[in-house]
Write a protein that holds these residues in place. Structure first.
Motif, PDB file in Angstrom:
ATOM      1  N   TRP A   1       0.828  -1.220   0.000  1.00 40.44           N
ATOM      2  CA  TRP A   1       0.000   0.000   0.000  1.00 40.44           C
ATOM      3  C   TRP A   1       0.845   1.245   0.000  1.00 40.44           C
ATOM      4  O   TRP A   1       0.454   2.278  -0.573  1.00 40.44           O
ATOM      5  N   TYR A   2       2.005   1.159   0.624  1.00 42.18           N
ATOM      6  CA  TYR A   2       2.962   2.271   0.479  1.00 42.18           C
ATOM      7  C   TYR A   2       3.288   2.467  -1.001  1.00 42.18           C
ATOM      8  O   TYR A   2       3.280   3.582  -1.514  1.00 42.18           O
TER       9      TYR A   2
ATOM     10  N   ALA B   1      -1.554   5.103   3.157  1.00 42.74           N
ATOM     11  CA  ALA B   1      -1.404   3.661   2.906  1.00 42.74           C
ATOM     12  C   ALA B   1      -2.422   2.874   3.736  1.00 42.74           C
ATOM     13  O   ALA B   1      -3.055   1.927   3.240  1.00 42.74           O
TER      14      ALA B   1
END
Lengths: 571, 171
Positions: A158-159, A553
């Motif tokens: 997600w980063y 994120a």
């Protein structure tokens, strides 16, 4: 881009997002891209990307008070103007009028707010650092607060997802303490900074890198598709960027959500309560008060994302009482409003630099150096405090301002100030603050604001760990500038309160146990699974790096989970 | 401590200065008399005189100073500023010749450095004059364009080598 909703029309959506800032914007983007019809509710006024940035293209002489805060503005923005320069005409319309939106300081808290489209993403510092593995493990290892229910690996994809969309410029370094991400080309270091990095590496084994920043050094298709262009190196980001050179909710997430044609935005609308249905055992919508008319309207949705900013999100939960939640929504644990954290800043050191007289810079770098945490890391062990801090700062050539404190006046003096002055350098610390249940916000039992909502009370302060760390922030900064061979090394320590880091977080923390936490591993309220909190409130600890990219994120991850769960339920 | 560095007119001016006790001004809405405005304009022009480029008066600095003090500064600064002006009136600043005026300002500058060390309640007059003159001039259209290489939209960021006599960039 502006769809105003008539209160009498259909008030039902797939999802409601409370707040349009850093995480509200991202939630709306991710939800609409997954096919959901979303209502985003912003308590403040509408600011339109580009055309709404009324000071963006003003020349210095067109800013009447030339960057100084007027007495009138200081009175209206009594909290906001505690932060350097936020009361000035350049940016003041992007900050909340505290006089009209007061809060009660049981203990002083510098609450910097931005009630308008995009919230604080309009003028954030744009520094974008991933947390490292230890950041997620430290609470459990040290017995501080509660354990995070997730680890770095859970957030890693997600980063990457967020970095690609936002556009983060930076240098890959391969350090465990500051995991690399998907970077656009880095901005350059200046000559004395290259020297500084070399000295730190050789003499102190301390890492130095160029700031990782959400400004586009080389826009990709995902950016240009939204009308965003390269950073123009004006370094006037806080005014709003007409080029979309830096990421904000206004330049990125909201236009992306708008492209799906599934986003509606309601402005000037304060969400006062979450509506809980005792039979269905879930939240069914929100109650909204019009800023101006005070009219009350209800909006309904299958899922609700709370992204009002840590303090307002907690206040909204505390104000949402029902038979089931008599102590405030989702507050069985009594942790809503507690564990308020921030990053301490305002201390460090500066020095003058001899030499490098031929080195100069064209353009203004909206960025700085970053020195990641080196304390309580690797072989370093501090006895006076836990965790650590990072530094931000950099070198620049002095300008005419140096004449204010210098002797002299007249023709030669005047001429001397038109040349680039000597180089100087300044670094300042950002220190991790530990979760502490006694650092909190709560609602006043009697006083109400003009919309009839109980007033927020701040009750938080630095504790011993923070003061011990602050001492070291100053001492280590002096040590580093000395070691680099710089001259006239001077420390600084500006008295501040909590809040000035503008990284307030922790007031509805994630955790494994519903008895000690508010949210689960997917930012779901333990006891009401269709409500998600994905702003800073969700944080179980604070790390020492700037938090926005971690909030985003977490948001994207929670949306992915929420939509999958919803579709499963409906299929 | 200061004596050796000063010329005769300076020392003369210092005598005037010593005789001028700091008058107390009662706090009121901030505005300047015509005489005080003239003194402000003359001092600003001495800090940033017209040379081959515009001076403080050309750039509208005197009016800027008054506006800034009124809008952005506290009453303690209004007081220290007006006190400073009253002292300038007492040394008959407007009647002094160029060299004497310079002497007064040099003395004032040194005296202000001492004052600043004591962390006074209101920023001293000279310091206010200087910071507001420099701010007003170097951020004015005339001042910026004459003094610096003004670039509103750099469009790129580069390490460069300074050319001889190159002016600073302003943005």
């Amino acid at each position: 881009m502006n769809l105003t909703i008539k209160a009498t029309k259909n008030n039902t959506f797939d999802a409601v997002v409370v707040g349009s800032g850093m995480t509200g914007g991202f939630a709306a983007k991710e939800l609409t891209e997954r096919g959901l019809k979303v209502l985003m509710i912003e308590r403040g006024r509408e600011i339109k990307h580009i055309e709404g940035y009324d000071t963006a293209m003003k020349q210095p002489w067109e800013i009447e008070h030339r960057g100084k805060t007027t007495n009138v503005s200081a009175e209206e923005r009594w909290a906001n103007s505690r932060f350097w320069g936020l009361g000035s005409e350049e940016v003041v319309n992007h900050l909340t009028n505290d006089k009209e939106n007061p809060y009660i300081e049981k203990r002083p808290f510098d609450w910097i707010r931005a009630y308008h489209t995009g919230g604080k993403s309009m003028h954030w510092g744009r520094q974008s650092y991933r947390w490292n593995k230890q950041d997620f493990e430290a609470n459990a290892k040290e017995g501080i607060g509660i354990d995070w229910p997730i680890r770095y690996e859970d957030l890693e994809p997600w980063y990457a997802h967020v970095e690609k969309f936002v556009g983060v410029s930076g240098q890959k370094e391969g350090w465990d303490v500051l995991p690399d991400g998907h970077f656009l080309p880095p901005m350059p270091m200046f000559a004395p900074e290259v020297h500084f990095k070399k000295m730190m590496t050789e003499k102190l084994s301390r890492p130095v890198t160029i700031g990782r920043i959400a400004n586009l050094t080389q826009p990709q298709k995902v950016h240009t598709d939204l009308g965003r262009a390269s950073c123009q190196y004006r370094s006037k980001c806080a005014r709003g960027c007409p080029y979309g050179g830096y990421y904000s909710s206004l330049s990125g997430a909201i236009p992306a959500a708008m492209q799906t044609k599934r986003l509606s935005i309601l402005h000037d609308s304060i969400v006062s309560e979450i509506i809980y249905d005792e039979q269905k055992k879930r939240a069914i919508g929100v109650r909204v008060i019009d800023q101006h008319t005070h009219a009350v309207t209800e909006f309904f949705a299958k899922i609700i994302f709370l992204n009002a900013g840590s303090i307002n999100t907690a206040a909204l939960m505390l104000n949402s009482k029902s038979n089931r939640f008599q102590n405030g929504f989702g507050n069985d644990s009594d942790q809503v409003g507690r564990n308020l954290m921030d990053h301490q800043l305002g201390s460090g050191a500066m020095a003058s630099i001899d030499g490098f007289e031929d080195d100069y810079v064209y353009g203004q770098r909206p960025n700085a150096l970053y020195i990641p945490r080196f304390r309580n890391w690797g072989n370093d062990k501090q006895t006076a405090y836990l965790r650590g801090f990072g530094y931000q700062g950099g070198a620049s050539r002095e300008g005419w301002e140096s004449g204010v404190n210098a002797d002299g006046f007249g023709a030669d003096f005047k001429k001397s100030l038109t040349k680039p002055g000597p180089w100087s350098i300044r670094i300042g610390g950002f220190g991790e603050i530990l979760p502490n249940p006694n650092n909190r916000i709560y609602l006043d039992s009697e006083k109400k604001d003009k919309w009839g909502i109980p007033m927020i009370v701040t009750d938080a302060a630095f504790v011993e760990n923070d003061w011990a760390m602050r001492k070291d922030i100053i001492a280590s900064a002096v040590e580093m500038l000395d070691t680099a061979g710089f001259k006239n090394v001077t420390s600084y320590d500006r008295p501040t309160h909590m809040g000035l880091g503008i990284h307030d977080m922790g007031t509805a923390r994630m955790g494994r146990d519903p008895k000690t936490s508010v949210l689960n591993a997917y930012n779901q309220v333990h006891d009401c699974k269709n409500v998600f909190v994905t702003d800073g409130a969700a944080m179980a600890s604070s790390s020492c790096v700037n938090p926005s990219i971690t909030y985003m994120a977490l948001t994207a991850r929670a949306v992915d989970y929420a939509v999958k769960a919803l579709k499963k339920r409906e299929s | 401590m200061l004596g050796g560095a000063f010329s005769a007119p300076t020392l003369m001016a210092m005598n005037h200065w010593e005789q001028a006790t700091s008058p107390t001004i009662e706090g009121a809405a901030f505005s300047l008399s015509d005489t005080h405005r003239k003194i402000v304009a003359e001092i600003a022009e001495m800090i940033i005189p017209r040379t081959d480029t515009p001076g403080a008066k050309d750039a509208g600095v005197p009016a800027f100073i008054e506006m800034m003090l009124k809008d952005c500064y506290a009453q303690s600064e209004h007081l220290s500023f007006t006190e400073g002006l009253a002292s300038m009136e007492q040394v008959k600043f407007l009647e002094l010749n160029e060299a004497e005026r310079r002497g007064v300002l040099k003395y004032l500058e040194q005296q202000t450095k001492e004052k600043m060390k004591a962390m006074p309640k209101g920023t001293p007059f000279w310091r206010l004059m200087k910071e507001l003159t420099l701010l007003g001039y170097f951020t004015s259209e005339a001042g910026i364009k004459a003094s610096f290489d003004y670039v509103q939209i750099p469009g790129k960021l580069e390490n460069i080598k300074l050319k001889p006599n190159q002016k600073a960039y302003a943005y």
